[in-house]
Design a protein around this motif. Structure first.
Motif, mmCIF file in Angstrom:
data_model
loop_
_atom_site.group_PDB
_atom_site.id
_atom_site.type_symbol
_atom_site.label_atom_id
_atom_site.label_comp_id
_atom_site.label_asym_id
_atom_site.label_seq_id
_atom_site.Cartn_x
_atom_site.Cartn_y
_atom_site.Cartn_z
ATOM 1 N N ASP A 173 0.814 -1.207 0.000
ATOM 2 C CA ASP A 173 0.000 0.000 0.000
ATOM 3 C C ASP A 173 0.846 1.255 0.000
ATOM 4 O O ASP A 173 0.436 2.291 0.510
ATOM 5 C CB ASP A 173 -0.942 0.020 1.212
ATOM 6 N N GLY A 174 2.045 1.188 -0.538
ATOM 7 C CA GLY A 174 2.873 2.374 -0.645
ATOM 8 C C GLY A 174 3.591 2.763 0.610
ATOM 9 O O GLY A 174 4.042 3.892 0.747
ATOM 10 N N GLY A 175 3.701 1.850 1.586
ATOM 11 C CA GLY A 175 4.466 2.142 2.799
ATOM 12 C C GLY A 175 3.646 2.692 3.929
ATOM 13 O O GLY A 175 4.183 3.076 4.943
ATOM 14 N N ARG A 176 2.311 2.726 3.804
ATOM 15 C CA ARG A 176 1.515 3.288 4.885
ATOM 16 C C ARG A 176 1.477 2.364 6.092
ATOM 17 O O ARG A 176 1.294 2.816 7.212
ATOM 18 C CB ARG A 176 0.087 3.579 4.401
ATOM 19 N N THR A 177 1.582 1.073 5.871
ATOM 20 C CA THR A 177 1.537 0.121 6.967
ATOM 21 C C THR A 177 2.913 -0.401 7.352
ATOM 22 O O THR A 177 3.022 -1.334 8.130
ATOM 23 C CB THR A 177 0.639 -1.075 6.589
ATOM 24 N N GLY A 178 3.957 0.181 6.834
ATOM 25 C CA GLY A 178 5.297 -0.211 7.220
ATOM 26 C C GLY A 178 5.817 -1.344 6.373
ATOM 27 O O GLY A 178 5.144 -1.887 5.507
ATOM 28 N N GLY A 179 7.084 -1.722 6.615
ATOM 29 C CA GLY A 179 7.719 -2.776 5.852
ATOM 30 C C GLY A 179 7.780 -4.065 6.628
ATOM 31 O O GLY A 179 6.886 -4.403 7.406
ATOM 32 N N TRP A 180 8.908 -4.791 6.425
ATOM 33 C CA TRP A 180 9.049 -6.082 7.068
ATOM 34 C C TRP A 180 9.212 -5.952 8.574
ATOM 35 O O TRP A 180 8.963 -6.917 9.306
ATOM 36 C CB TRP A 180 10.245 -6.806 6.471
ATOM 37 N N GLY A 181 9.664 -4.811 9.053
ATOM 38 C CA GLY A 181 9.843 -4.644 10.488
ATOM 39 C C GLY A 181 8.569 -4.744 11.294
ATOM 40 O O GLY A 181 8.608 -5.031 12.496
ATOM 41 N N MET A 182 7.410 -4.530 10.666
ATOM 42 C CA MET A 182 6.147 -4.643 11.382
ATOM 43 C C MET A 182 5.902 -6.063 11.865
ATOM 44 O O MET A 182 5.211 -6.273 12.865
ATOM 45 C CB MET A 182 5.007 -4.201 10.469
ATOM 46 N N MET A 183 6.457 -7.057 11.171
ATOM 47 C CA MET A 183 6.277 -8.440 11.587
ATOM 48 C C MET A 183 7.010 -8.719 12.901
ATOM 49 O O MET A 183 6.479 -9.378 13.793
ATOM 50 C CB MET A 183 6.772 -9.376 10.493
ATOM 51 N N SER A 184 8.218 -8.193 13.031
ATOM 52 C CA SER A 184 8.955 -8.362 14.286
ATOM 53 C C SER A 184 8.283 -7.615 15.424
ATOM 54 O O SER A 184 8.309 -8.060 16.581
ATOM 55 C CB SER A 184 10.397 -7.883 14.112
ATOM 56 N N ILE A 185 7.687 -6.472 15.110
ATOM 57 C CA ILE A 185 6.978 -5.709 16.140
ATOM 58 C C ILE A 185 5.796 -6.512 16.667
ATOM 59 O O ILE A 185 5.552 -6.571 17.879
ATOM 60 C CB ILE A 185 6.527 -4.351 15.578
ATOM 61 N N LEU A 186 5.034 -7.148 15.785
ATOM 62 C CA LEU A 186 3.894 -7.955 16.227
ATOM 63 C C LEU A 186 4.345 -9.120 17.085
ATOM 64 O O LEU A 186 3.712 -9.438 18.103
ATOM 65 C CB LEU A 186 3.117 -8.458 15.008
ATOM 66 N N SER A 187 5.438 -9.761 16.710
ATOM 67 C CA SER A 187 5.954 -10.861 17.509
ATOM 68 C C SER A 187 6.314 -10.406 18.920
ATOM 69 O O SER A 187 5.982 -11.071 19.908
ATOM 70 C CB SER A 187 7.180 -11.475 16.819
ATOM 71 N N GLY A 188 6.979 -9.258 19.024
ATOM 72 C CA GLY A 188 7.303 -8.730 20.343
ATOM 73 C C GLY A 188 6.080 -8.302 21.120
ATOM 74 O O GLY A 188 6.027 -8.470 22.348
ATOM 75 N N CYS A 189 5.067 -7.763 20.435
ATOM 76 C CA CYS A 189 3.839 -7.338 21.106
ATOM 77 C C CYS A 189 3.112 -8.524 21.726
ATOM 78 O O CYS A 189 2.553 -8.428 22.833
ATOM 79 C CB CYS A 189 2.917 -6.614 20.129
ATOM 80 N N ILE A 190 3.099 -9.656 21.039
ATOM 81 C CA ILE A 190 2.437 -10.845 21.583
ATOM 82 C C ILE A 190 3.132 -11.303 22.860
ATOM 83 O O ILE A 190 2.480 -11.621 23.871
ATOM 84 C CB ILE A 190 2.420 -11.966 20.527
ATOM 85 N N THR A 191 4.450 -11.313 22.855
ATOM 86 C CA THR A 191 5.193 -11.779 24.024
ATOM 87 C C THR A 191 5.050 -10.826 25.200
ATOM 88 O O THR A 191 4.801 -11.255 26.335
ATOM 89 C CB THR A 191 6.673 -11.961 23.668
ATOM 90 N N VAL A 192 5.177 -9.525 24.967
ATOM 91 C CA VAL A 192 5.110 -8.573 26.068
ATOM 92 C C VAL A 192 3.685 -8.467 26.606
ATOM 93 O O VAL A 192 3.475 -8.282 27.816
ATOM 94 C CB VAL A 192 5.646 -7.197 25.621
ATOM 95 N N ALA A 193 2.677 -8.608 25.747
ATOM 96 C CA ALA A 193 1.292 -8.578 26.220
ATOM 97 C C ALA A 193 0.977 -9.806 27.062
ATOM 98 O O ALA A 193 0.256 -9.719 28.068
ATOM 99 C CB ALA A 193 0.338 -8.484 25.031
ATOM 100 N N SER A 194 1.515 -10.954 26.673
ATOM 101 C CA SER A 194 1.313 -12.159 27.475
ATOM 102 C C SER A 194 1.935 -12.009 28.857
ATOM 103 O O SER A 194 1.339 -12.410 29.867
ATOM 104 C CB SER A 194 1.913 -13.362 26.753
ATOM 105 N N ALA A 195 3.119 -11.409 28.927
ATOM 106 C CA ALA A 195 3.760 -11.195 30.230
ATOM 107 C C ALA A 195 2.954 -10.234 31.091
ATOM 108 O O ALA A 195 2.815 -10.444 32.307
ATOM 109 C CB ALA A 195 5.176 -10.662 30.021
ATOM 110 N N ALA A 196 2.399 -9.183 30.497
ATOM 111 C CA ALA A 196 1.603 -8.224 31.263
ATOM 112 C C ALA A 196 0.300 -8.843 31.750
ATOM 113 O O ALA A 196 -0.157 -8.557 32.865
ATOM 114 C CB ALA A 196 1.322 -6.992 30.408
ATOM 115 N N ILE A 197 -0.319 -9.685 30.940
ATOM 116 C CA ILE A 197 -1.557 -10.344 31.357
ATOM 117 C C ILE A 197 -1.303 -11.286 32.527
ATOM 118 O O ILE A 197 -2.094 -11.361 33.480
ATOM 119 C CB ILE A 197 -2.178 -11.092 30.155
#
Length: 312
Positions: A173-197
């Motif tokens: 979509d022309g870079g509006r949603t970011g590049g490949w780095g967004m995949m690593s961000i989601l992976s980290g978000c899942i782990t940190v959210a699980s720890a907070a829960i």
């Protein structure tokens, strides 16, 4: 007359400063020094926000920069995430009855998290990441134990580990949603959210962790699968896969792939998925140790507060 309640500007006009461009178009990614099956070092700690029911902080070490790019403008990107959990708390009386726990997720980039400043209103990329995070967490929570209750999971990206610095923001979509780095961000978000829960004491069927793997082209080698890829380290990324994995139940609660996984016959989707699961299993070890450390601190604090129980 000067208004003392207001900070007045200079009496004369000023011109904005002009900075010379410190980034060159011939910036190449640093060569990855990790093995294909080696993750970056993970720092994870829970209980950092006293006002929240549960909180966690996750940080991945930055990739190793080349000797020619040691300035702040071309420093190696890292990944730093914080997560706070608010609830469970009763829903408003006007809300309809819900026999399950109502989960709300939100991912927001800090204004300084990326070189392209994010606005206050969540954009399409942030909303997309929040939807994937909600899917990963919804299959873990035991929602029937909290009827007509809601919980809010808020993840703040302090440093996004972006790939736009290296002119590698590849998206449909022309870079509006970011590049490949967004995949690593989601992976980290899942782990940190699980720890907070878990820190919030919410009942779960298992511990969910995120894992990411990518098919990467090397300069002098055929395509190969790398776990925990950093876009700033890779020459070219063909495809990426992110999973939310429950090791005890051997279940996948979230699966997101991006790119073309059929470029190589030997490196197909199943092999890419297996490597992403291996990354999630490795991240689980760090999460378990962080939970044990947090639990020991809570037990010691309760004993200090209740000396009679400690003596008995």
């Amino acid at each position: 007359m000067t208004d003392r309640r207001r900070i007045n500007g200079p009496p004369s006009g000023t011109s904005p400063p002009v900075f010379a461009s410190s980034l060159s178009s011939k910036v190449f990614p640093a060569k990855r020094k990790r093995a294909p099956d080696e993750l970056r070092k993970i720092f994870l700690k829970t209980g950092l926000t006293p006002s929240a029911s549960g909180s966690a902080y996750l940080e991945l070490e930055p990739s190793t920069p080349t000797a020619a790019h040691k300035s702040l403008a071309t420093k190696a990107p890292a990944l730093k995430l914080t997560c706070t959990v608010h609830g469970p708390r009763p829903l408003p009386r006007s809300a309809p009855f819900s026999p399950q726990l109502s989960l709300s997720t939100r991912i927001k980039f800090a204004p300084f998290a990326a070189r392209q400043r994010k606005g206050y209103v969540p954009d399409a990329g942030e909303r997309d990441l929040a939807a994937h995070l909600e899917t990963a967490l919804r299959g873990v929570l035991i929602g029937e134990r909290w009827p007509k209750s809601g919980v809010d999971v808020v993840v703040t990206v302090l440093e996004g580990g972006e790939d736009a610095l290296w002119n590698r923001g590849q998206s449909s979509d022309g870079g509006r949603t970011g590049g490949w780095g967004m995949m690593s961000i989601l992976s980290g978000c899942i782990t940190v959210a699980s720890a907070a829960i878990i820190d919030a004491g919410i009942d779960c069927i298992d511990v969910v962790t995120g894992g990411v793997a990518a098919i990467v082209r090397q300069p002098t080698a055929p395509p190969q699968v790398f776990i925990d890829p950093c876009p700033a380290d890779q020459e070219e990324i063909y495809a990426t896969c992110v999973v939310g994995y429950l090791q005890t139940r051997d279940e996948i609660t979230e699966l997101w792939t991006k790119g073309n996984v059929t470029l190589s016959i030997d490196l197909g989707f199943e092999h890419l998925l297996d490597q992403a699961v291996e990354a999630a299993v490795a991240a689980r070890l760090v999460l378990i140790e962080a939970i044990k450390e947090s639990t020991e601190i809570k037990v010691q604090t309760s004993r200090i507060g209740h000396p009679k129980n400690a003596a008995s």
